[in-house]
Write an enzyme that holds these catalytic residues in place. Structure first.
Site, PDB file in Angstrom:
ATOM      1  N   LYS A  66       0.826  -1.230   0.065  1.00 38.75           N
ATOM      2  CA  LYS A  66      -0.020  -0.016  -0.012  1.00 38.75           C
ATOM      3  C   LYS A  66       0.910   1.239  -0.015  1.00 38.75           C
ATOM      4  O   LYS A  66       0.471   2.375  -0.703  1.00 38.75           O
ATOM      5  CB  LYS A  66      -1.007  -0.040   1.027  1.00 38.75           C
ATOM      6  CG  LYS A  66      -2.027  -1.093   1.177  1.00 38.75           C
ATOM      7  CD  LYS A  66      -2.904  -0.922   2.456  1.00 38.75           C
ATOM      8  CE  LYS A  66      -4.033  -1.789   2.244  1.00 38.75           C
ATOM      9  NZ  LYS A  66      -4.880  -1.985   3.488  1.00 38.75           N
ATOM     10  N   ALA A  90      -0.555   1.190   5.869  1.00 34.53           N
ATOM     11  CA  ALA A  90      -1.019   0.046   6.955  1.00 34.53           C
ATOM     12  C   ALA A  90      -2.062  -0.718   6.578  1.00 34.53           C
ATOM     13  O   ALA A  90      -2.927  -0.631   5.835  1.00 34.53           O
ATOM     14  CB  ALA A  90      -1.225   0.742   8.170  1.00 34.53           C
ATOM     15  N   ASP A  91      -2.117  -1.775   7.312  1.00 36.51           N
ATOM     16  CA  ASP A  91      -2.995  -2.742   7.155  1.00 36.51           C
ATOM     17  C   ASP A  91      -3.399  -3.470   8.467  1.00 36.51           C
ATOM     18  O   ASP A  91      -2.321  -3.764   9.346  1.00 36.51           O
ATOM     19  CB  ASP A  91      -2.668  -4.029   6.244  1.00 36.51           C
ATOM     20  CG  ASP A  91      -3.817  -4.564   5.681  1.00 36.51           C
ATOM     21  OD1 ASP A  91      -5.081  -4.193   4.843  1.00 36.51           O
ATOM     22  OD2 ASP A  91      -4.078  -5.693   6.191  1.00 36.51           O
ATOM     23  N   THR A  92      -4.573  -3.742   8.718  1.00 35.14           N
ATOM     24  CA  THR A  92      -4.865  -4.233  10.016  1.00 35.14           C
ATOM     25  C   THR A  92      -5.795  -5.483   9.841  1.00 35.14           C
ATOM     26  O   THR A  92      -6.770  -5.699   9.199  1.00 35.14           O
ATOM     27  CB  THR A  92      -5.710  -3.377  10.985  1.00 35.14           C
ATOM     28  OG1 THR A  92      -4.980  -2.171  11.359  1.00 35.14           O
ATOM     29  CG2 THR A  92      -6.235  -4.121  12.416  1.00 35.14           C
ATOM     30  N   GLY A 127       0.031  -4.311  10.559  1.00 30.11           N
ATOM     31  CA  GLY A 127       1.465  -3.939   9.921  1.00 30.11           C
ATOM     32  C   GLY A 127       1.323  -2.693   9.393  1.00 30.11           C
ATOM     33  O   GLY A 127       0.519  -1.973   9.039  1.00 30.11           O
TER      34      GLY A 127
END
Length: 212
Positions: A66, A90-92, A127
């Site tokens: 991303k 970011a990724d959750t 992340g």
């Protein structure tokens, strides 16, 4: 907001890009620098989990993808932009019994997610990637990390699940809930970084930004 967060020197040298359409991440980043001091870029990346991919590798890969895609899109849309940029991606994800719970595809799946989480403790992992990019040189530096929190759900009834799904809040949330919204009523305990569960762990992000 009184100004930029102290001792993050890179903020004075680059344009800052948040590669996310999440209003929660936008609000959290605005605690580190005024909202008019950074730009939002939303890029499309393939979020499919690769075969045999560990969920920690998965969430960090998505965060970096991303960030890179967001930086490239920024230069494409701003042909005159000459300054170096710093991009945050970011990724959750929510993980229960080693199964990744992403965003529910519909209300029925949201209900199924919540039923599975009821009375259980699951992991919330964000992340996050920070990269610096230059139009001519491309990526100059990248740092990728992750933060893990444990979230314990109360034993929730079918009526509570139906009520919460009806709010519409689970629709675009990993694990089908938002701890900072109505979903907070479903939570018994949080162990670890609260902001990680919201979507952007501020403390670890600050430490990462200070490396630049």
């Amino acid at each position: 907001m009184t100004g930029k967060y102290p001792e993050i020197n890179i903020f004075d040298k680059v344009q800052v890009i948040l590669a996310s359409g999440s209003p929660r991440r936008r609000e959290l980043l605005s605690r580190l620098l005024p909202a008019d001091n950074f730009h939002i870029i939303v890029s499309e990346v393939d979020e499919a989990l690769h075969q045999d991919e560990d969920y920690l590798d998965y969430v960090k890969r998505l965060a970096l993808s991303k960030a890179i895609a967001g930086g490239k899109l920024w230069f494409e849309k701003n042909e005159e932009a000459g300054r170096d940029i710093l991009v945050i991606g970011a990724d959750t994800i929510v993980v229960l019994d080693n199964v990744v719970f992403g965003k529910p595809r519909d209300a029925a799946q949201a209900g199924n997610f919540l039923e599975s989480l009821s009375g259980r403790t699951h992991l919330v992992i964000t992340g996050f990637a920070v990269i610096t990019m230059n139009r001519q040189k491309g990526i100059e530096r990248q740092e990728v990390s992750h933060t893990v929190s444990e979230v314990e759900f109360r034993n929730i009834s079918a009526a509570e699940i139906n009520w919460y799904v009806a709010t519409g809040e689970p629709a675009d949330k990993a694990g089908a809930y938002a701890i900072q919204g109505y979903g907070g009523a479903l939570i018994a305990a949080v162990r670890g970084d609260y902001y990680n569960v919201v979507g952007l762990p501020l403390g670890p992000l600050i430490e990462q930004l200070r490396k630049f």
